[in-house]
Design a protein around this motif. Structure first.
Motif, PDB file in Angstrom:
ATOM      1  N   GLN A  78      50.854 -51.888   8.942  1.00  0.00           N
ATOM      2  CA  GLN A  78      51.606 -51.916   7.652  1.00  0.00           C
ATOM      3  C   GLN A  78      50.681 -51.490   6.693  1.00  0.00           C
ATOM      4  O   GLN A  78      49.461 -51.727   6.577  1.00  0.00           O
ATOM      5  CB  GLN A  78      52.086 -53.132   7.443  1.00  0.00           C
ATOM      6  CG  GLN A  78      52.881 -53.695   8.664  1.00  0.00           C
ATOM      7  CD  GLN A  78      53.485 -55.223   8.459  1.00  0.00           C
ATOM      8  OE1 GLN A  78      52.297 -56.072   8.540  1.00  0.00           O
ATOM      9  NE2 GLN A  78      54.675 -55.707   8.740  1.00  0.00           N
TER      10      GLN A  78
ATOM     11  N   ALA B 269      51.445 -51.667   2.062  1.00  0.00           N
ATOM     12  CA  ALA B 269      52.344 -51.546   1.125  1.00  0.00           C
ATOM     13  C   ALA B 269      51.650 -51.530  -0.327  1.00  0.00           C
ATOM     14  O   ALA B 269      50.540 -51.894  -0.570  1.00  0.00           O
ATOM     15  CB  ALA B 269      52.874 -53.177   0.949  1.00  0.00           C
TER      16      ALA B 269
ATOM     17  N   CYS C 190      52.569 -51.972  -4.382  1.00  0.00           N
ATOM     18  CA  CYS C 190      53.487 -52.873  -5.361  1.00  0.00           C
ATOM     19  C   CYS C 190      52.935 -52.466  -6.832  1.00  0.00           C
ATOM     20  O   CYS C 190      51.893 -52.797  -6.955  1.00  0.00           O
ATOM     21  CB  CYS C 190      53.393 -54.320  -5.063  1.00  0.00           C
ATOM     22  SG  CYS C 190      54.005 -54.789  -3.266  1.00  0.00           S
TER      23      CYS C 190
ATOM     24  N   LEU D 291      55.833 -60.139   1.044  1.00  0.00           N
ATOM     25  CA  LEU D 291      55.468 -59.379   2.079  1.00  0.00           C
ATOM     26  C   LEU D 291      54.422 -60.079   3.034  1.00  0.00           C
ATOM     27  O   LEU D 291      54.593 -60.298   4.389  1.00  0.00           O
ATOM     28  CB  LEU D 291      54.739 -58.185   1.757  1.00  0.00           C
ATOM     29  CG  LEU D 291      55.839 -57.213   1.034  1.00  0.00           C
ATOM     30  CD1 LEU D 291      55.026 -55.938   0.488  1.00  0.00           C
ATOM     31  CD2 LEU D 291      56.847 -56.566   2.042  1.00  0.00           C
TER      32      LEU D 291
ATOM     33  N   HIS E 184      54.698 -48.828   9.265  1.00  0.00           N
ATOM     34  CA  HIS E 184      55.894 -49.232   8.091  1.00  0.00           C
ATOM     35  C   HIS E 184      54.940 -49.248   6.550  1.00  0.00           C
ATOM     36  O   HIS E 184      53.876 -49.796   6.580  1.00  0.00           O
ATOM     37  CB  HIS E 184      56.097 -50.833   8.442  1.00  0.00           C
ATOM     38  CG  HIS E 184      57.058 -51.386   7.384  1.00  0.00           C
ATOM     39  ND1 HIS E 184      57.330 -52.700   7.321  1.00  0.00           N
ATOM     40  CD2 HIS E 184      57.949 -50.726   6.412  1.00  0.00           C
ATOM     41  CE1 HIS E 184      58.444 -52.695   6.377  1.00  0.00           C
ATOM     42  NE2 HIS E 184      58.648 -51.521   5.934  1.00  0.00           N
TER      43      HIS E 184
ATOM     44  N   VAL F 159      55.662 -49.630   2.761  1.00  0.00           N
ATOM     45  CA  VAL F 159      56.530 -50.239   1.485  1.00  0.00           C
ATOM     46  C   VAL F 159      56.021 -49.531  -0.052  1.00  0.00           C
ATOM     47  O   VAL F 159      54.739 -49.867  -0.149  1.00  0.00           O
ATOM     48  CB  VAL F 159      56.621 -51.922   1.738  1.00  0.00           C
ATOM     49  CG1 VAL F 159      57.195 -52.363   0.287  1.00  0.00           C
ATOM     50  CG2 VAL F 159      57.118 -52.188   2.837  1.00  0.00           C
TER      51      VAL F 159
ATOM     52  N   THR G 231      57.136 -50.057  -3.915  1.00  0.00           N
ATOM     53  CA  THR G 231      57.718 -51.022  -4.836  1.00  0.00           C
ATOM     54  C   THR G 231      57.191 -50.555  -6.323  1.00  0.00           C
ATOM     55  O   THR G 231      55.924 -50.549  -6.624  1.00  0.00           O
ATOM     56  CB  THR G 231      57.868 -52.265  -4.907  1.00  0.00           C
ATOM     57  OG1 THR G 231      56.792 -52.939  -5.362  1.00  0.00           O
ATOM     58  CG2 THR G 231      58.099 -52.717  -3.120  1.00  0.00           C
TER      59      THR G 231
ATOM     60  N   VAL H 124      59.687 -46.306   5.968  1.00  0.00           N
ATOM     61  CA  VAL H 124      59.298 -46.316   4.601  1.00  0.00           C
ATOM     62  C   VAL H 124      60.486 -47.429   3.972  1.00  0.00           C
ATOM     63  O   VAL H 124      61.590 -46.485   3.860  1.00  0.00           O
ATOM     64  CB  VAL H 124      58.958 -45.040   3.740  1.00  0.00           C
ATOM     65  CG1 VAL H 124      58.897 -45.430   2.310  1.00  0.00           C
ATOM     66  CG2 VAL H 124      57.752 -44.416   4.518  1.00  0.00           C
ATOM     67  N   ASP H 125      60.225 -48.192   3.248  1.00  0.00           N
ATOM     68  CA  ASP H 125      61.085 -49.032   2.281  1.00  0.00           C
ATOM     69  C   ASP H 125      60.360 -48.998   0.897  1.00  0.00           C
ATOM     70  O   ASP H 125      59.352 -49.191   0.719  1.00  0.00           O
ATOM     71  CB  ASP H 125      61.018 -50.442   2.678  1.00  0.00           C
ATOM     72  CG  ASP H 125      61.946 -50.700   3.921  1.00  0.00           C
ATOM     73  OD1 ASP H 125      63.110 -50.441   3.941  1.00  0.00           O
ATOM     74  OD2 ASP H 125      61.271 -51.362   4.888  1.00  0.00           O
TER      75      ASP H 125
ATOM     76  N   ARG I 224      70.607 -54.840   5.697  1.00  0.00           N
ATOM     77  CA  ARG I 224      70.081 -54.080   4.430  1.00  0.00           C
ATOM     78  C   ARG I 224      71.588 -53.987   3.475  1.00  0.00           C
ATOM     79  O   ARG I 224      71.739 -54.214   2.261  1.00  0.00           O
ATOM     80  CB  ARG I 224      69.739 -52.837   4.405  1.00  0.00           C
ATOM     81  CG  ARG I 224      68.335 -52.823   4.916  1.00  0.00           C
ATOM     82  CD  ARG I 224      67.688 -51.315   5.055  1.00  0.00           C
ATOM     83  NE  ARG I 224      66.173 -51.452   5.589  1.00  0.00           N
ATOM     84  CZ  ARG I 224      66.021 -51.255   6.848  1.00  0.00           C
ATOM     85  NH1 ARG I 224      66.820 -51.112   7.797  1.00  0.00           N
ATOM     86  NH2 ARG I 224      64.572 -51.178   7.184  1.00  0.00           N
TER      87      ARG I 224
ATOM     88  N   TRP J 265      66.189 -55.233   6.382  1.00  0.00           N
ATOM     89  CA  TRP J 265      65.254 -54.853   5.675  1.00  0.00           C
ATOM     90  C   TRP J 265      63.697 -55.154   6.383  1.00  0.00           C
ATOM     91  O   TRP J 265      63.456 -55.987   7.187  1.00  0.00           O
ATOM     92  CB  TRP J 265      64.797 -55.491   4.387  1.00  0.00           C
ATOM     93  CG  TRP J 265      64.175 -54.697   3.546  1.00  0.00           C
ATOM     94  CD1 TRP J 265      64.399 -53.763   2.557  1.00  0.00           C
ATOM     95  CD2 TRP J 265      62.666 -54.876   3.124  1.00  0.00           C
ATOM     96  NE1 TRP J 265      63.127 -53.082   2.167  1.00  0.00           N
ATOM     97  CE2 TRP J 265      62.011 -53.821   2.390  1.00  0.00           C
ATOM     98  CE3 TRP J 265      61.847 -56.066   3.425  1.00  0.00           C
ATOM     99  CZ2 TRP J 265      60.905 -54.038   1.738  1.00  0.00           C
ATOM    100  CZ3 TRP J 265      60.462 -55.892   3.108  1.00  0.00           C
ATOM    101  CH2 TRP J 265      60.027 -55.011   2.326  1.00  0.00           C
ATOM    102  N   GLY J 266      63.039 -54.021   6.454  1.00  0.00           N
ATOM    103  CA  GLY J 266      61.594 -54.071   7.134  1.00  0.00           C
ATOM    104  C   GLY J 266      61.714 -54.025   8.732  1.00  0.00           C
ATOM    105  O   GLY J 266      60.715 -53.724   9.418  1.00  0.00           O
TER     106      GLY J 266
END
Length: 283
Positions: free
Chosen positions: A3, A5, A7, A36, A80, A82, A84, A143-144, A246, A279-280
């Motif tokens: 993973q 992410a 942010c 997360l 994965h 993420v 934001t 990808v979120d 979602r 989600w995820g």
């Protein structure tokens, strides 16, 4: 599962007056990081948080570019990703000729600066740039994306940019000059947003996108019991912990926005299968 992410949360901007600064974006980024780690199994080392001075265009876009490089690298696979972003949304004139309304939507980074009548493209993240980046997404990588910002600004009225109450501020900054604003206000235009770019992408895989509001609305930076967050992020993080799909999450968020008298309506861009899974969760 491997993973990554990123942010991003920006309250303060190098070249904007304090009256245009925000209050809840840094909290958004840190709150997502915490969720997360505690709720979705992300190791601390897999999460990058960029706030205020650290959240320049080069740093934020560079980190996402490196993540996509890793996702495509032989022998080093990411399952994965993420991304934001909590910040101001804005507009700048379209130079690629692909926008019906002749403007690109963009997301302000810390070093947002003016270039002539408009914003300098090197000081913000443009929708086309994210689209091209996500076009490199290989099949099998989830990808979120969470955007808590006004993500277009077209057809906003002057009153939309005025705080409705003392503890709510819009997350949108207009182009820096009257000439720039005139160039970004094509009357009656059919505004295209990042959601539209994602929807029409021919990439092997597409990101799942949660956005704070419609193109003609503002996203609120708001006070919740003495602590600021994006209204969308505040309700989204609570809903994500329910483990709902979602599609159900977006319904829960919008129900809470309505109950608290926020005019914005959160948006979800995903396939039917993506909407029906949590989600995820890959689909």
């Amino acid at each position: 599962m491997t993973q990554f992410a990123l942010c991003v949360g920006i309250n303060k901007f190098e070249n904007l007056p304090m009256a245009s600064w925000l209050n809840g974006c840094v909290n958004d980024a840190n709150d997502v990081r915490e969720l997360l780690a505690s709720g979705f199994g992300f190791a601390d080392a897999s999460i990058t948080v960029l706030t205020d001075q650290a959240a320049t265009k080069d740093a934020a876009f560079g980190a996402m570019t490196e993540a996509l490089d890793r996702a495509n690298a032989p022998g080093e696979h990411l399952d994965h990703i993420v991304f934001t972003m909590s910040s101001h949304g804005t507009q700048l004139p379209d130079t690629s000729g692909d926008e019906a309304d002749q403007v690109d939507e963009a997301f302000a980074t810390y070093d947002l600066r003016q270039n002539g009548a408009a914003w300098d493209p090197g000081s913000l993240i443009v929708d086309d740039e994210l689209h091209d980046l996500f076009a490199r997404l290989p099949k099998g990588v989830l990808v979120d994306v969470i955007l808590d910002t006004c993500h277009s600004g077209s057809r906003l009225r002057a009153m939309d940019l005025v705080p409705t109450v003392d503890d709510r501020r819009p997350r949108f900054v207009p182009p820096p000059t009257p000439l720039g604003r005139d160039g970004a206000e094509a009357e009656g235009a059919d505004t295209r947003t990042l959601r539209d770019l994602v929807r029409t992408s021919k990439a092997a895989a597409k990101p799942v996108l949660f956005a704070a509001c419609r193109a003609d609305q503002t996203a609120a930076d708001a006070n919740f019991d003495g602590r600021y967050n994006g209204a969308f992020t505040h309700f989204l993080l609570d809903a994500l912990q329910s483990g709902s799909s979602r599609g159900e999450v977006i319904k829960q968020v919008n129900a809470k926005l309505r109950a608290r008298k926020f005019a914005q309506r959160a948006q979800l861009e995903a396939s039917a299968l993506g909407k029906s899974t949590a989600w995820g969760t890959a689909f």
